[in-house]
Enzyme design. Structure first.
Site, PDB file in Angstrom:
ATOM      1  N   SER A 127      27.898 -43.278  16.155  1.00  0.00           N
ATOM      2  CA  SER A 127      27.050 -43.531  17.265  1.00  0.00           C
ATOM      3  C   SER A 127      25.618 -43.271  16.973  1.00  0.00           C
ATOM      4  O   SER A 127      24.759 -43.841  16.130  1.00  0.00           O
ATOM      5  CB  SER A 127      27.648 -42.666  18.595  1.00  0.00           C
ATOM      6  OG  SER A 127      27.077 -42.999  19.637  1.00  0.00           O
ATOM      7  N   ASP A 281      35.077 -51.710  20.217  1.00  0.00           N
ATOM      8  CA  ASP A 281      33.733 -50.928  20.672  1.00  0.00           C
ATOM      9  C   ASP A 281      32.946 -51.866  21.673  1.00  0.00           C
ATOM     10  O   ASP A 281      32.587 -52.791  21.244  1.00  0.00           O
ATOM     11  CB  ASP A 281      32.884 -50.433  19.583  1.00  0.00           C
ATOM     12  CG  ASP A 281      31.883 -49.584  20.023  1.00  0.00           C
ATOM     13  OD1 ASP A 281      31.434 -49.445  21.082  1.00  0.00           O
ATOM     14  OD2 ASP A 281      31.484 -48.535  19.021  1.00  0.00           O
ATOM     15  N   HIS A 310      34.738 -47.219  21.334  1.00  0.00           N
ATOM     16  CA  HIS A 310      33.716 -46.356  20.518  1.00  0.00           C
ATOM     17  C   HIS A 310      34.127 -45.044  20.035  1.00  0.00           C
ATOM     18  O   HIS A 310      33.888 -44.552  18.852  1.00  0.00           O
ATOM     19  CB  HIS A 310      32.745 -46.063  21.654  1.00  0.00           C
ATOM     20  CG  HIS A 310      31.316 -45.497  21.128  1.00  0.00           C
ATOM     21  ND1 HIS A 310      30.517 -46.176  19.945  1.00  0.00           N
ATOM     22  CD2 HIS A 310      30.754 -44.243  21.206  1.00  0.00           C
ATOM     23  CE1 HIS A 310      29.605 -45.345  19.831  1.00  0.00           C
ATOM     24  NE2 HIS A 310      29.610 -44.227  20.491  1.00  0.00           N
TER      25      HIS A 310
END
Length: 335
Positions: A127, A281, A310
């Protein structure tokens, strides 16, 4: 062996133009450096996370094995441990913000000056950690041998910005927000923030499968309240806003080195790079990540086949995705 550290830089110039009297980077080291200092892995933290939230994968037999590698986990600026609005009055002022250019310059000083590491065997990030990893690869190509970017992009897309705008609006629409600061706990803001975050963080298929019911939550509402909102309530809302601002400004080309040339920055990453989005995602889509992989000369695109969206990139509740990532990282580290 686990050791904690706090590295201080004096008179640190932020990209926004403000010079901080000092910047502190809080970090944790797992394992030991070998005699050649050639086994170092850097793991920058992700949005809202502190090192204790994500260090589950640093364990013998885990994705990052501290019996072989020396893993340095660095807390991102703004996350409440390193310099943040909650612990630095200057940063709490309007118009002061951090960028990943700031993060990575501070980390580079930590790695070289404090720890004596000239080259990193791997920068591993998920991330916002992946965003920092891309900046490492572009800004310090001679110091990064390998890069693993999980569920993150080197430049925040317009679609992703809309998500971030909604998070910022959720917090700052709370009645405790006075236009510059929160005057109390933003209860309504936290509640809306958590609902938005939960809706984007996992896929539609994930919510159809309802895995959270097996973890002790008795409903979707209970899962959002205890599984999401409770966690974000542990963070200072000013820090949450600061990290949103960093995420919004993520662009590996937007710095004095590349002067806005994003494609040039990507093209000069020399590390063996593993680009690993999740197939579902919603933040950092496979299409966006694949397009970035094609800009990097020595990149492999290997998406994680998962319904976890995600969250597939941080699979502490998900052995299948963990095994997929562990195998891919092992292959990368053996190259």
């Amino acid at each position: 062996m686990v050791t904690s550290g706090r590295f201080t830089l004096q008179e640190f110039p932020l990209q926004c133009g403000v010079v901080l009297p000092q910047v502190e980077v809080v970090y944790q080291v797992y394992g030991e450096l070998n005699s050649h200092h050639s086994n170092a892995i850097l793991y920058p933290t992700s949005y809202g996370a502190q090192h204790t939230d994500v260090d589950w994968l640093v364990r013998p037999g885990g994705i990052l094995d501290p019996s072989r590698w020396c893993v340095v986990m660095v807390n991102m600026l703004g996350n409440g441990l390193s310099t943040s609005p909650s612990n630095c009055p200057v940063v709490a002022q309007p118009g002061v913000y951090f960028t990943h250019y700031d993060n990575v310059r501070a980390q580079q000083a930590l790695v070289t000056q404090e720890l004596g590491i000239d080259q990193l065997a791997l920068v591993y990030g998920w991330s916002m950690g992946a965003q920092q990893g891309y900046h490492w690869g572009a800004l310090y190509p001679n110091r990064v041998q390998r890069l693993a970017a999980l569920c993150g992009t080197a430049k925040t897309t317009d679609h992703n910005k809309i998500f971030l705008y909604s998070l910022r609006a959720a917090l700052t629409s709370d009645p405790t927000w006075n236009g510059e600061r929160f005057e109390g706990t933003p209860d309504r803001g936290f509640h809306t923030f958590a609902q938005i975050y939960a809706s984007w963080a996992a896929s539609q298929a994930y919510y159809r499968a309802k895995p959270y019911l097996a973890w002790g939550y008795d409903s979707l509402e209970d899962y959002i309240l205890r599984g999401w909102e409770a966690g974000y309530r542990q963070r200072d809302p000013h820090n949450l806003l600061a990290m949103i601002d960093t995420w919004l400004r993520c662009d590996v080309g937007d710095n004095p080195v590349y002067q806005g040339d994003y494609a040039k920055a990507m093209g000069l990453i020399t590390a063996k790079t593993l680009v690993m989005p999740a197939t579902t995602d919603l933040y950092f889509t496979p299409e966006d990540c694949k397009a970035e992989a094609e800009l990097i000369p020595n990149a492999e695109y290997r998406p994680i086949p998962s319904i976890w969206g995600h969250r597939a990139g941080n699979p502490y509740q998900n052995p299948e995705d963990e095994a997929f990532i562990r195998e891919a990282i092992a292959e990368l580290l053996n190259q």
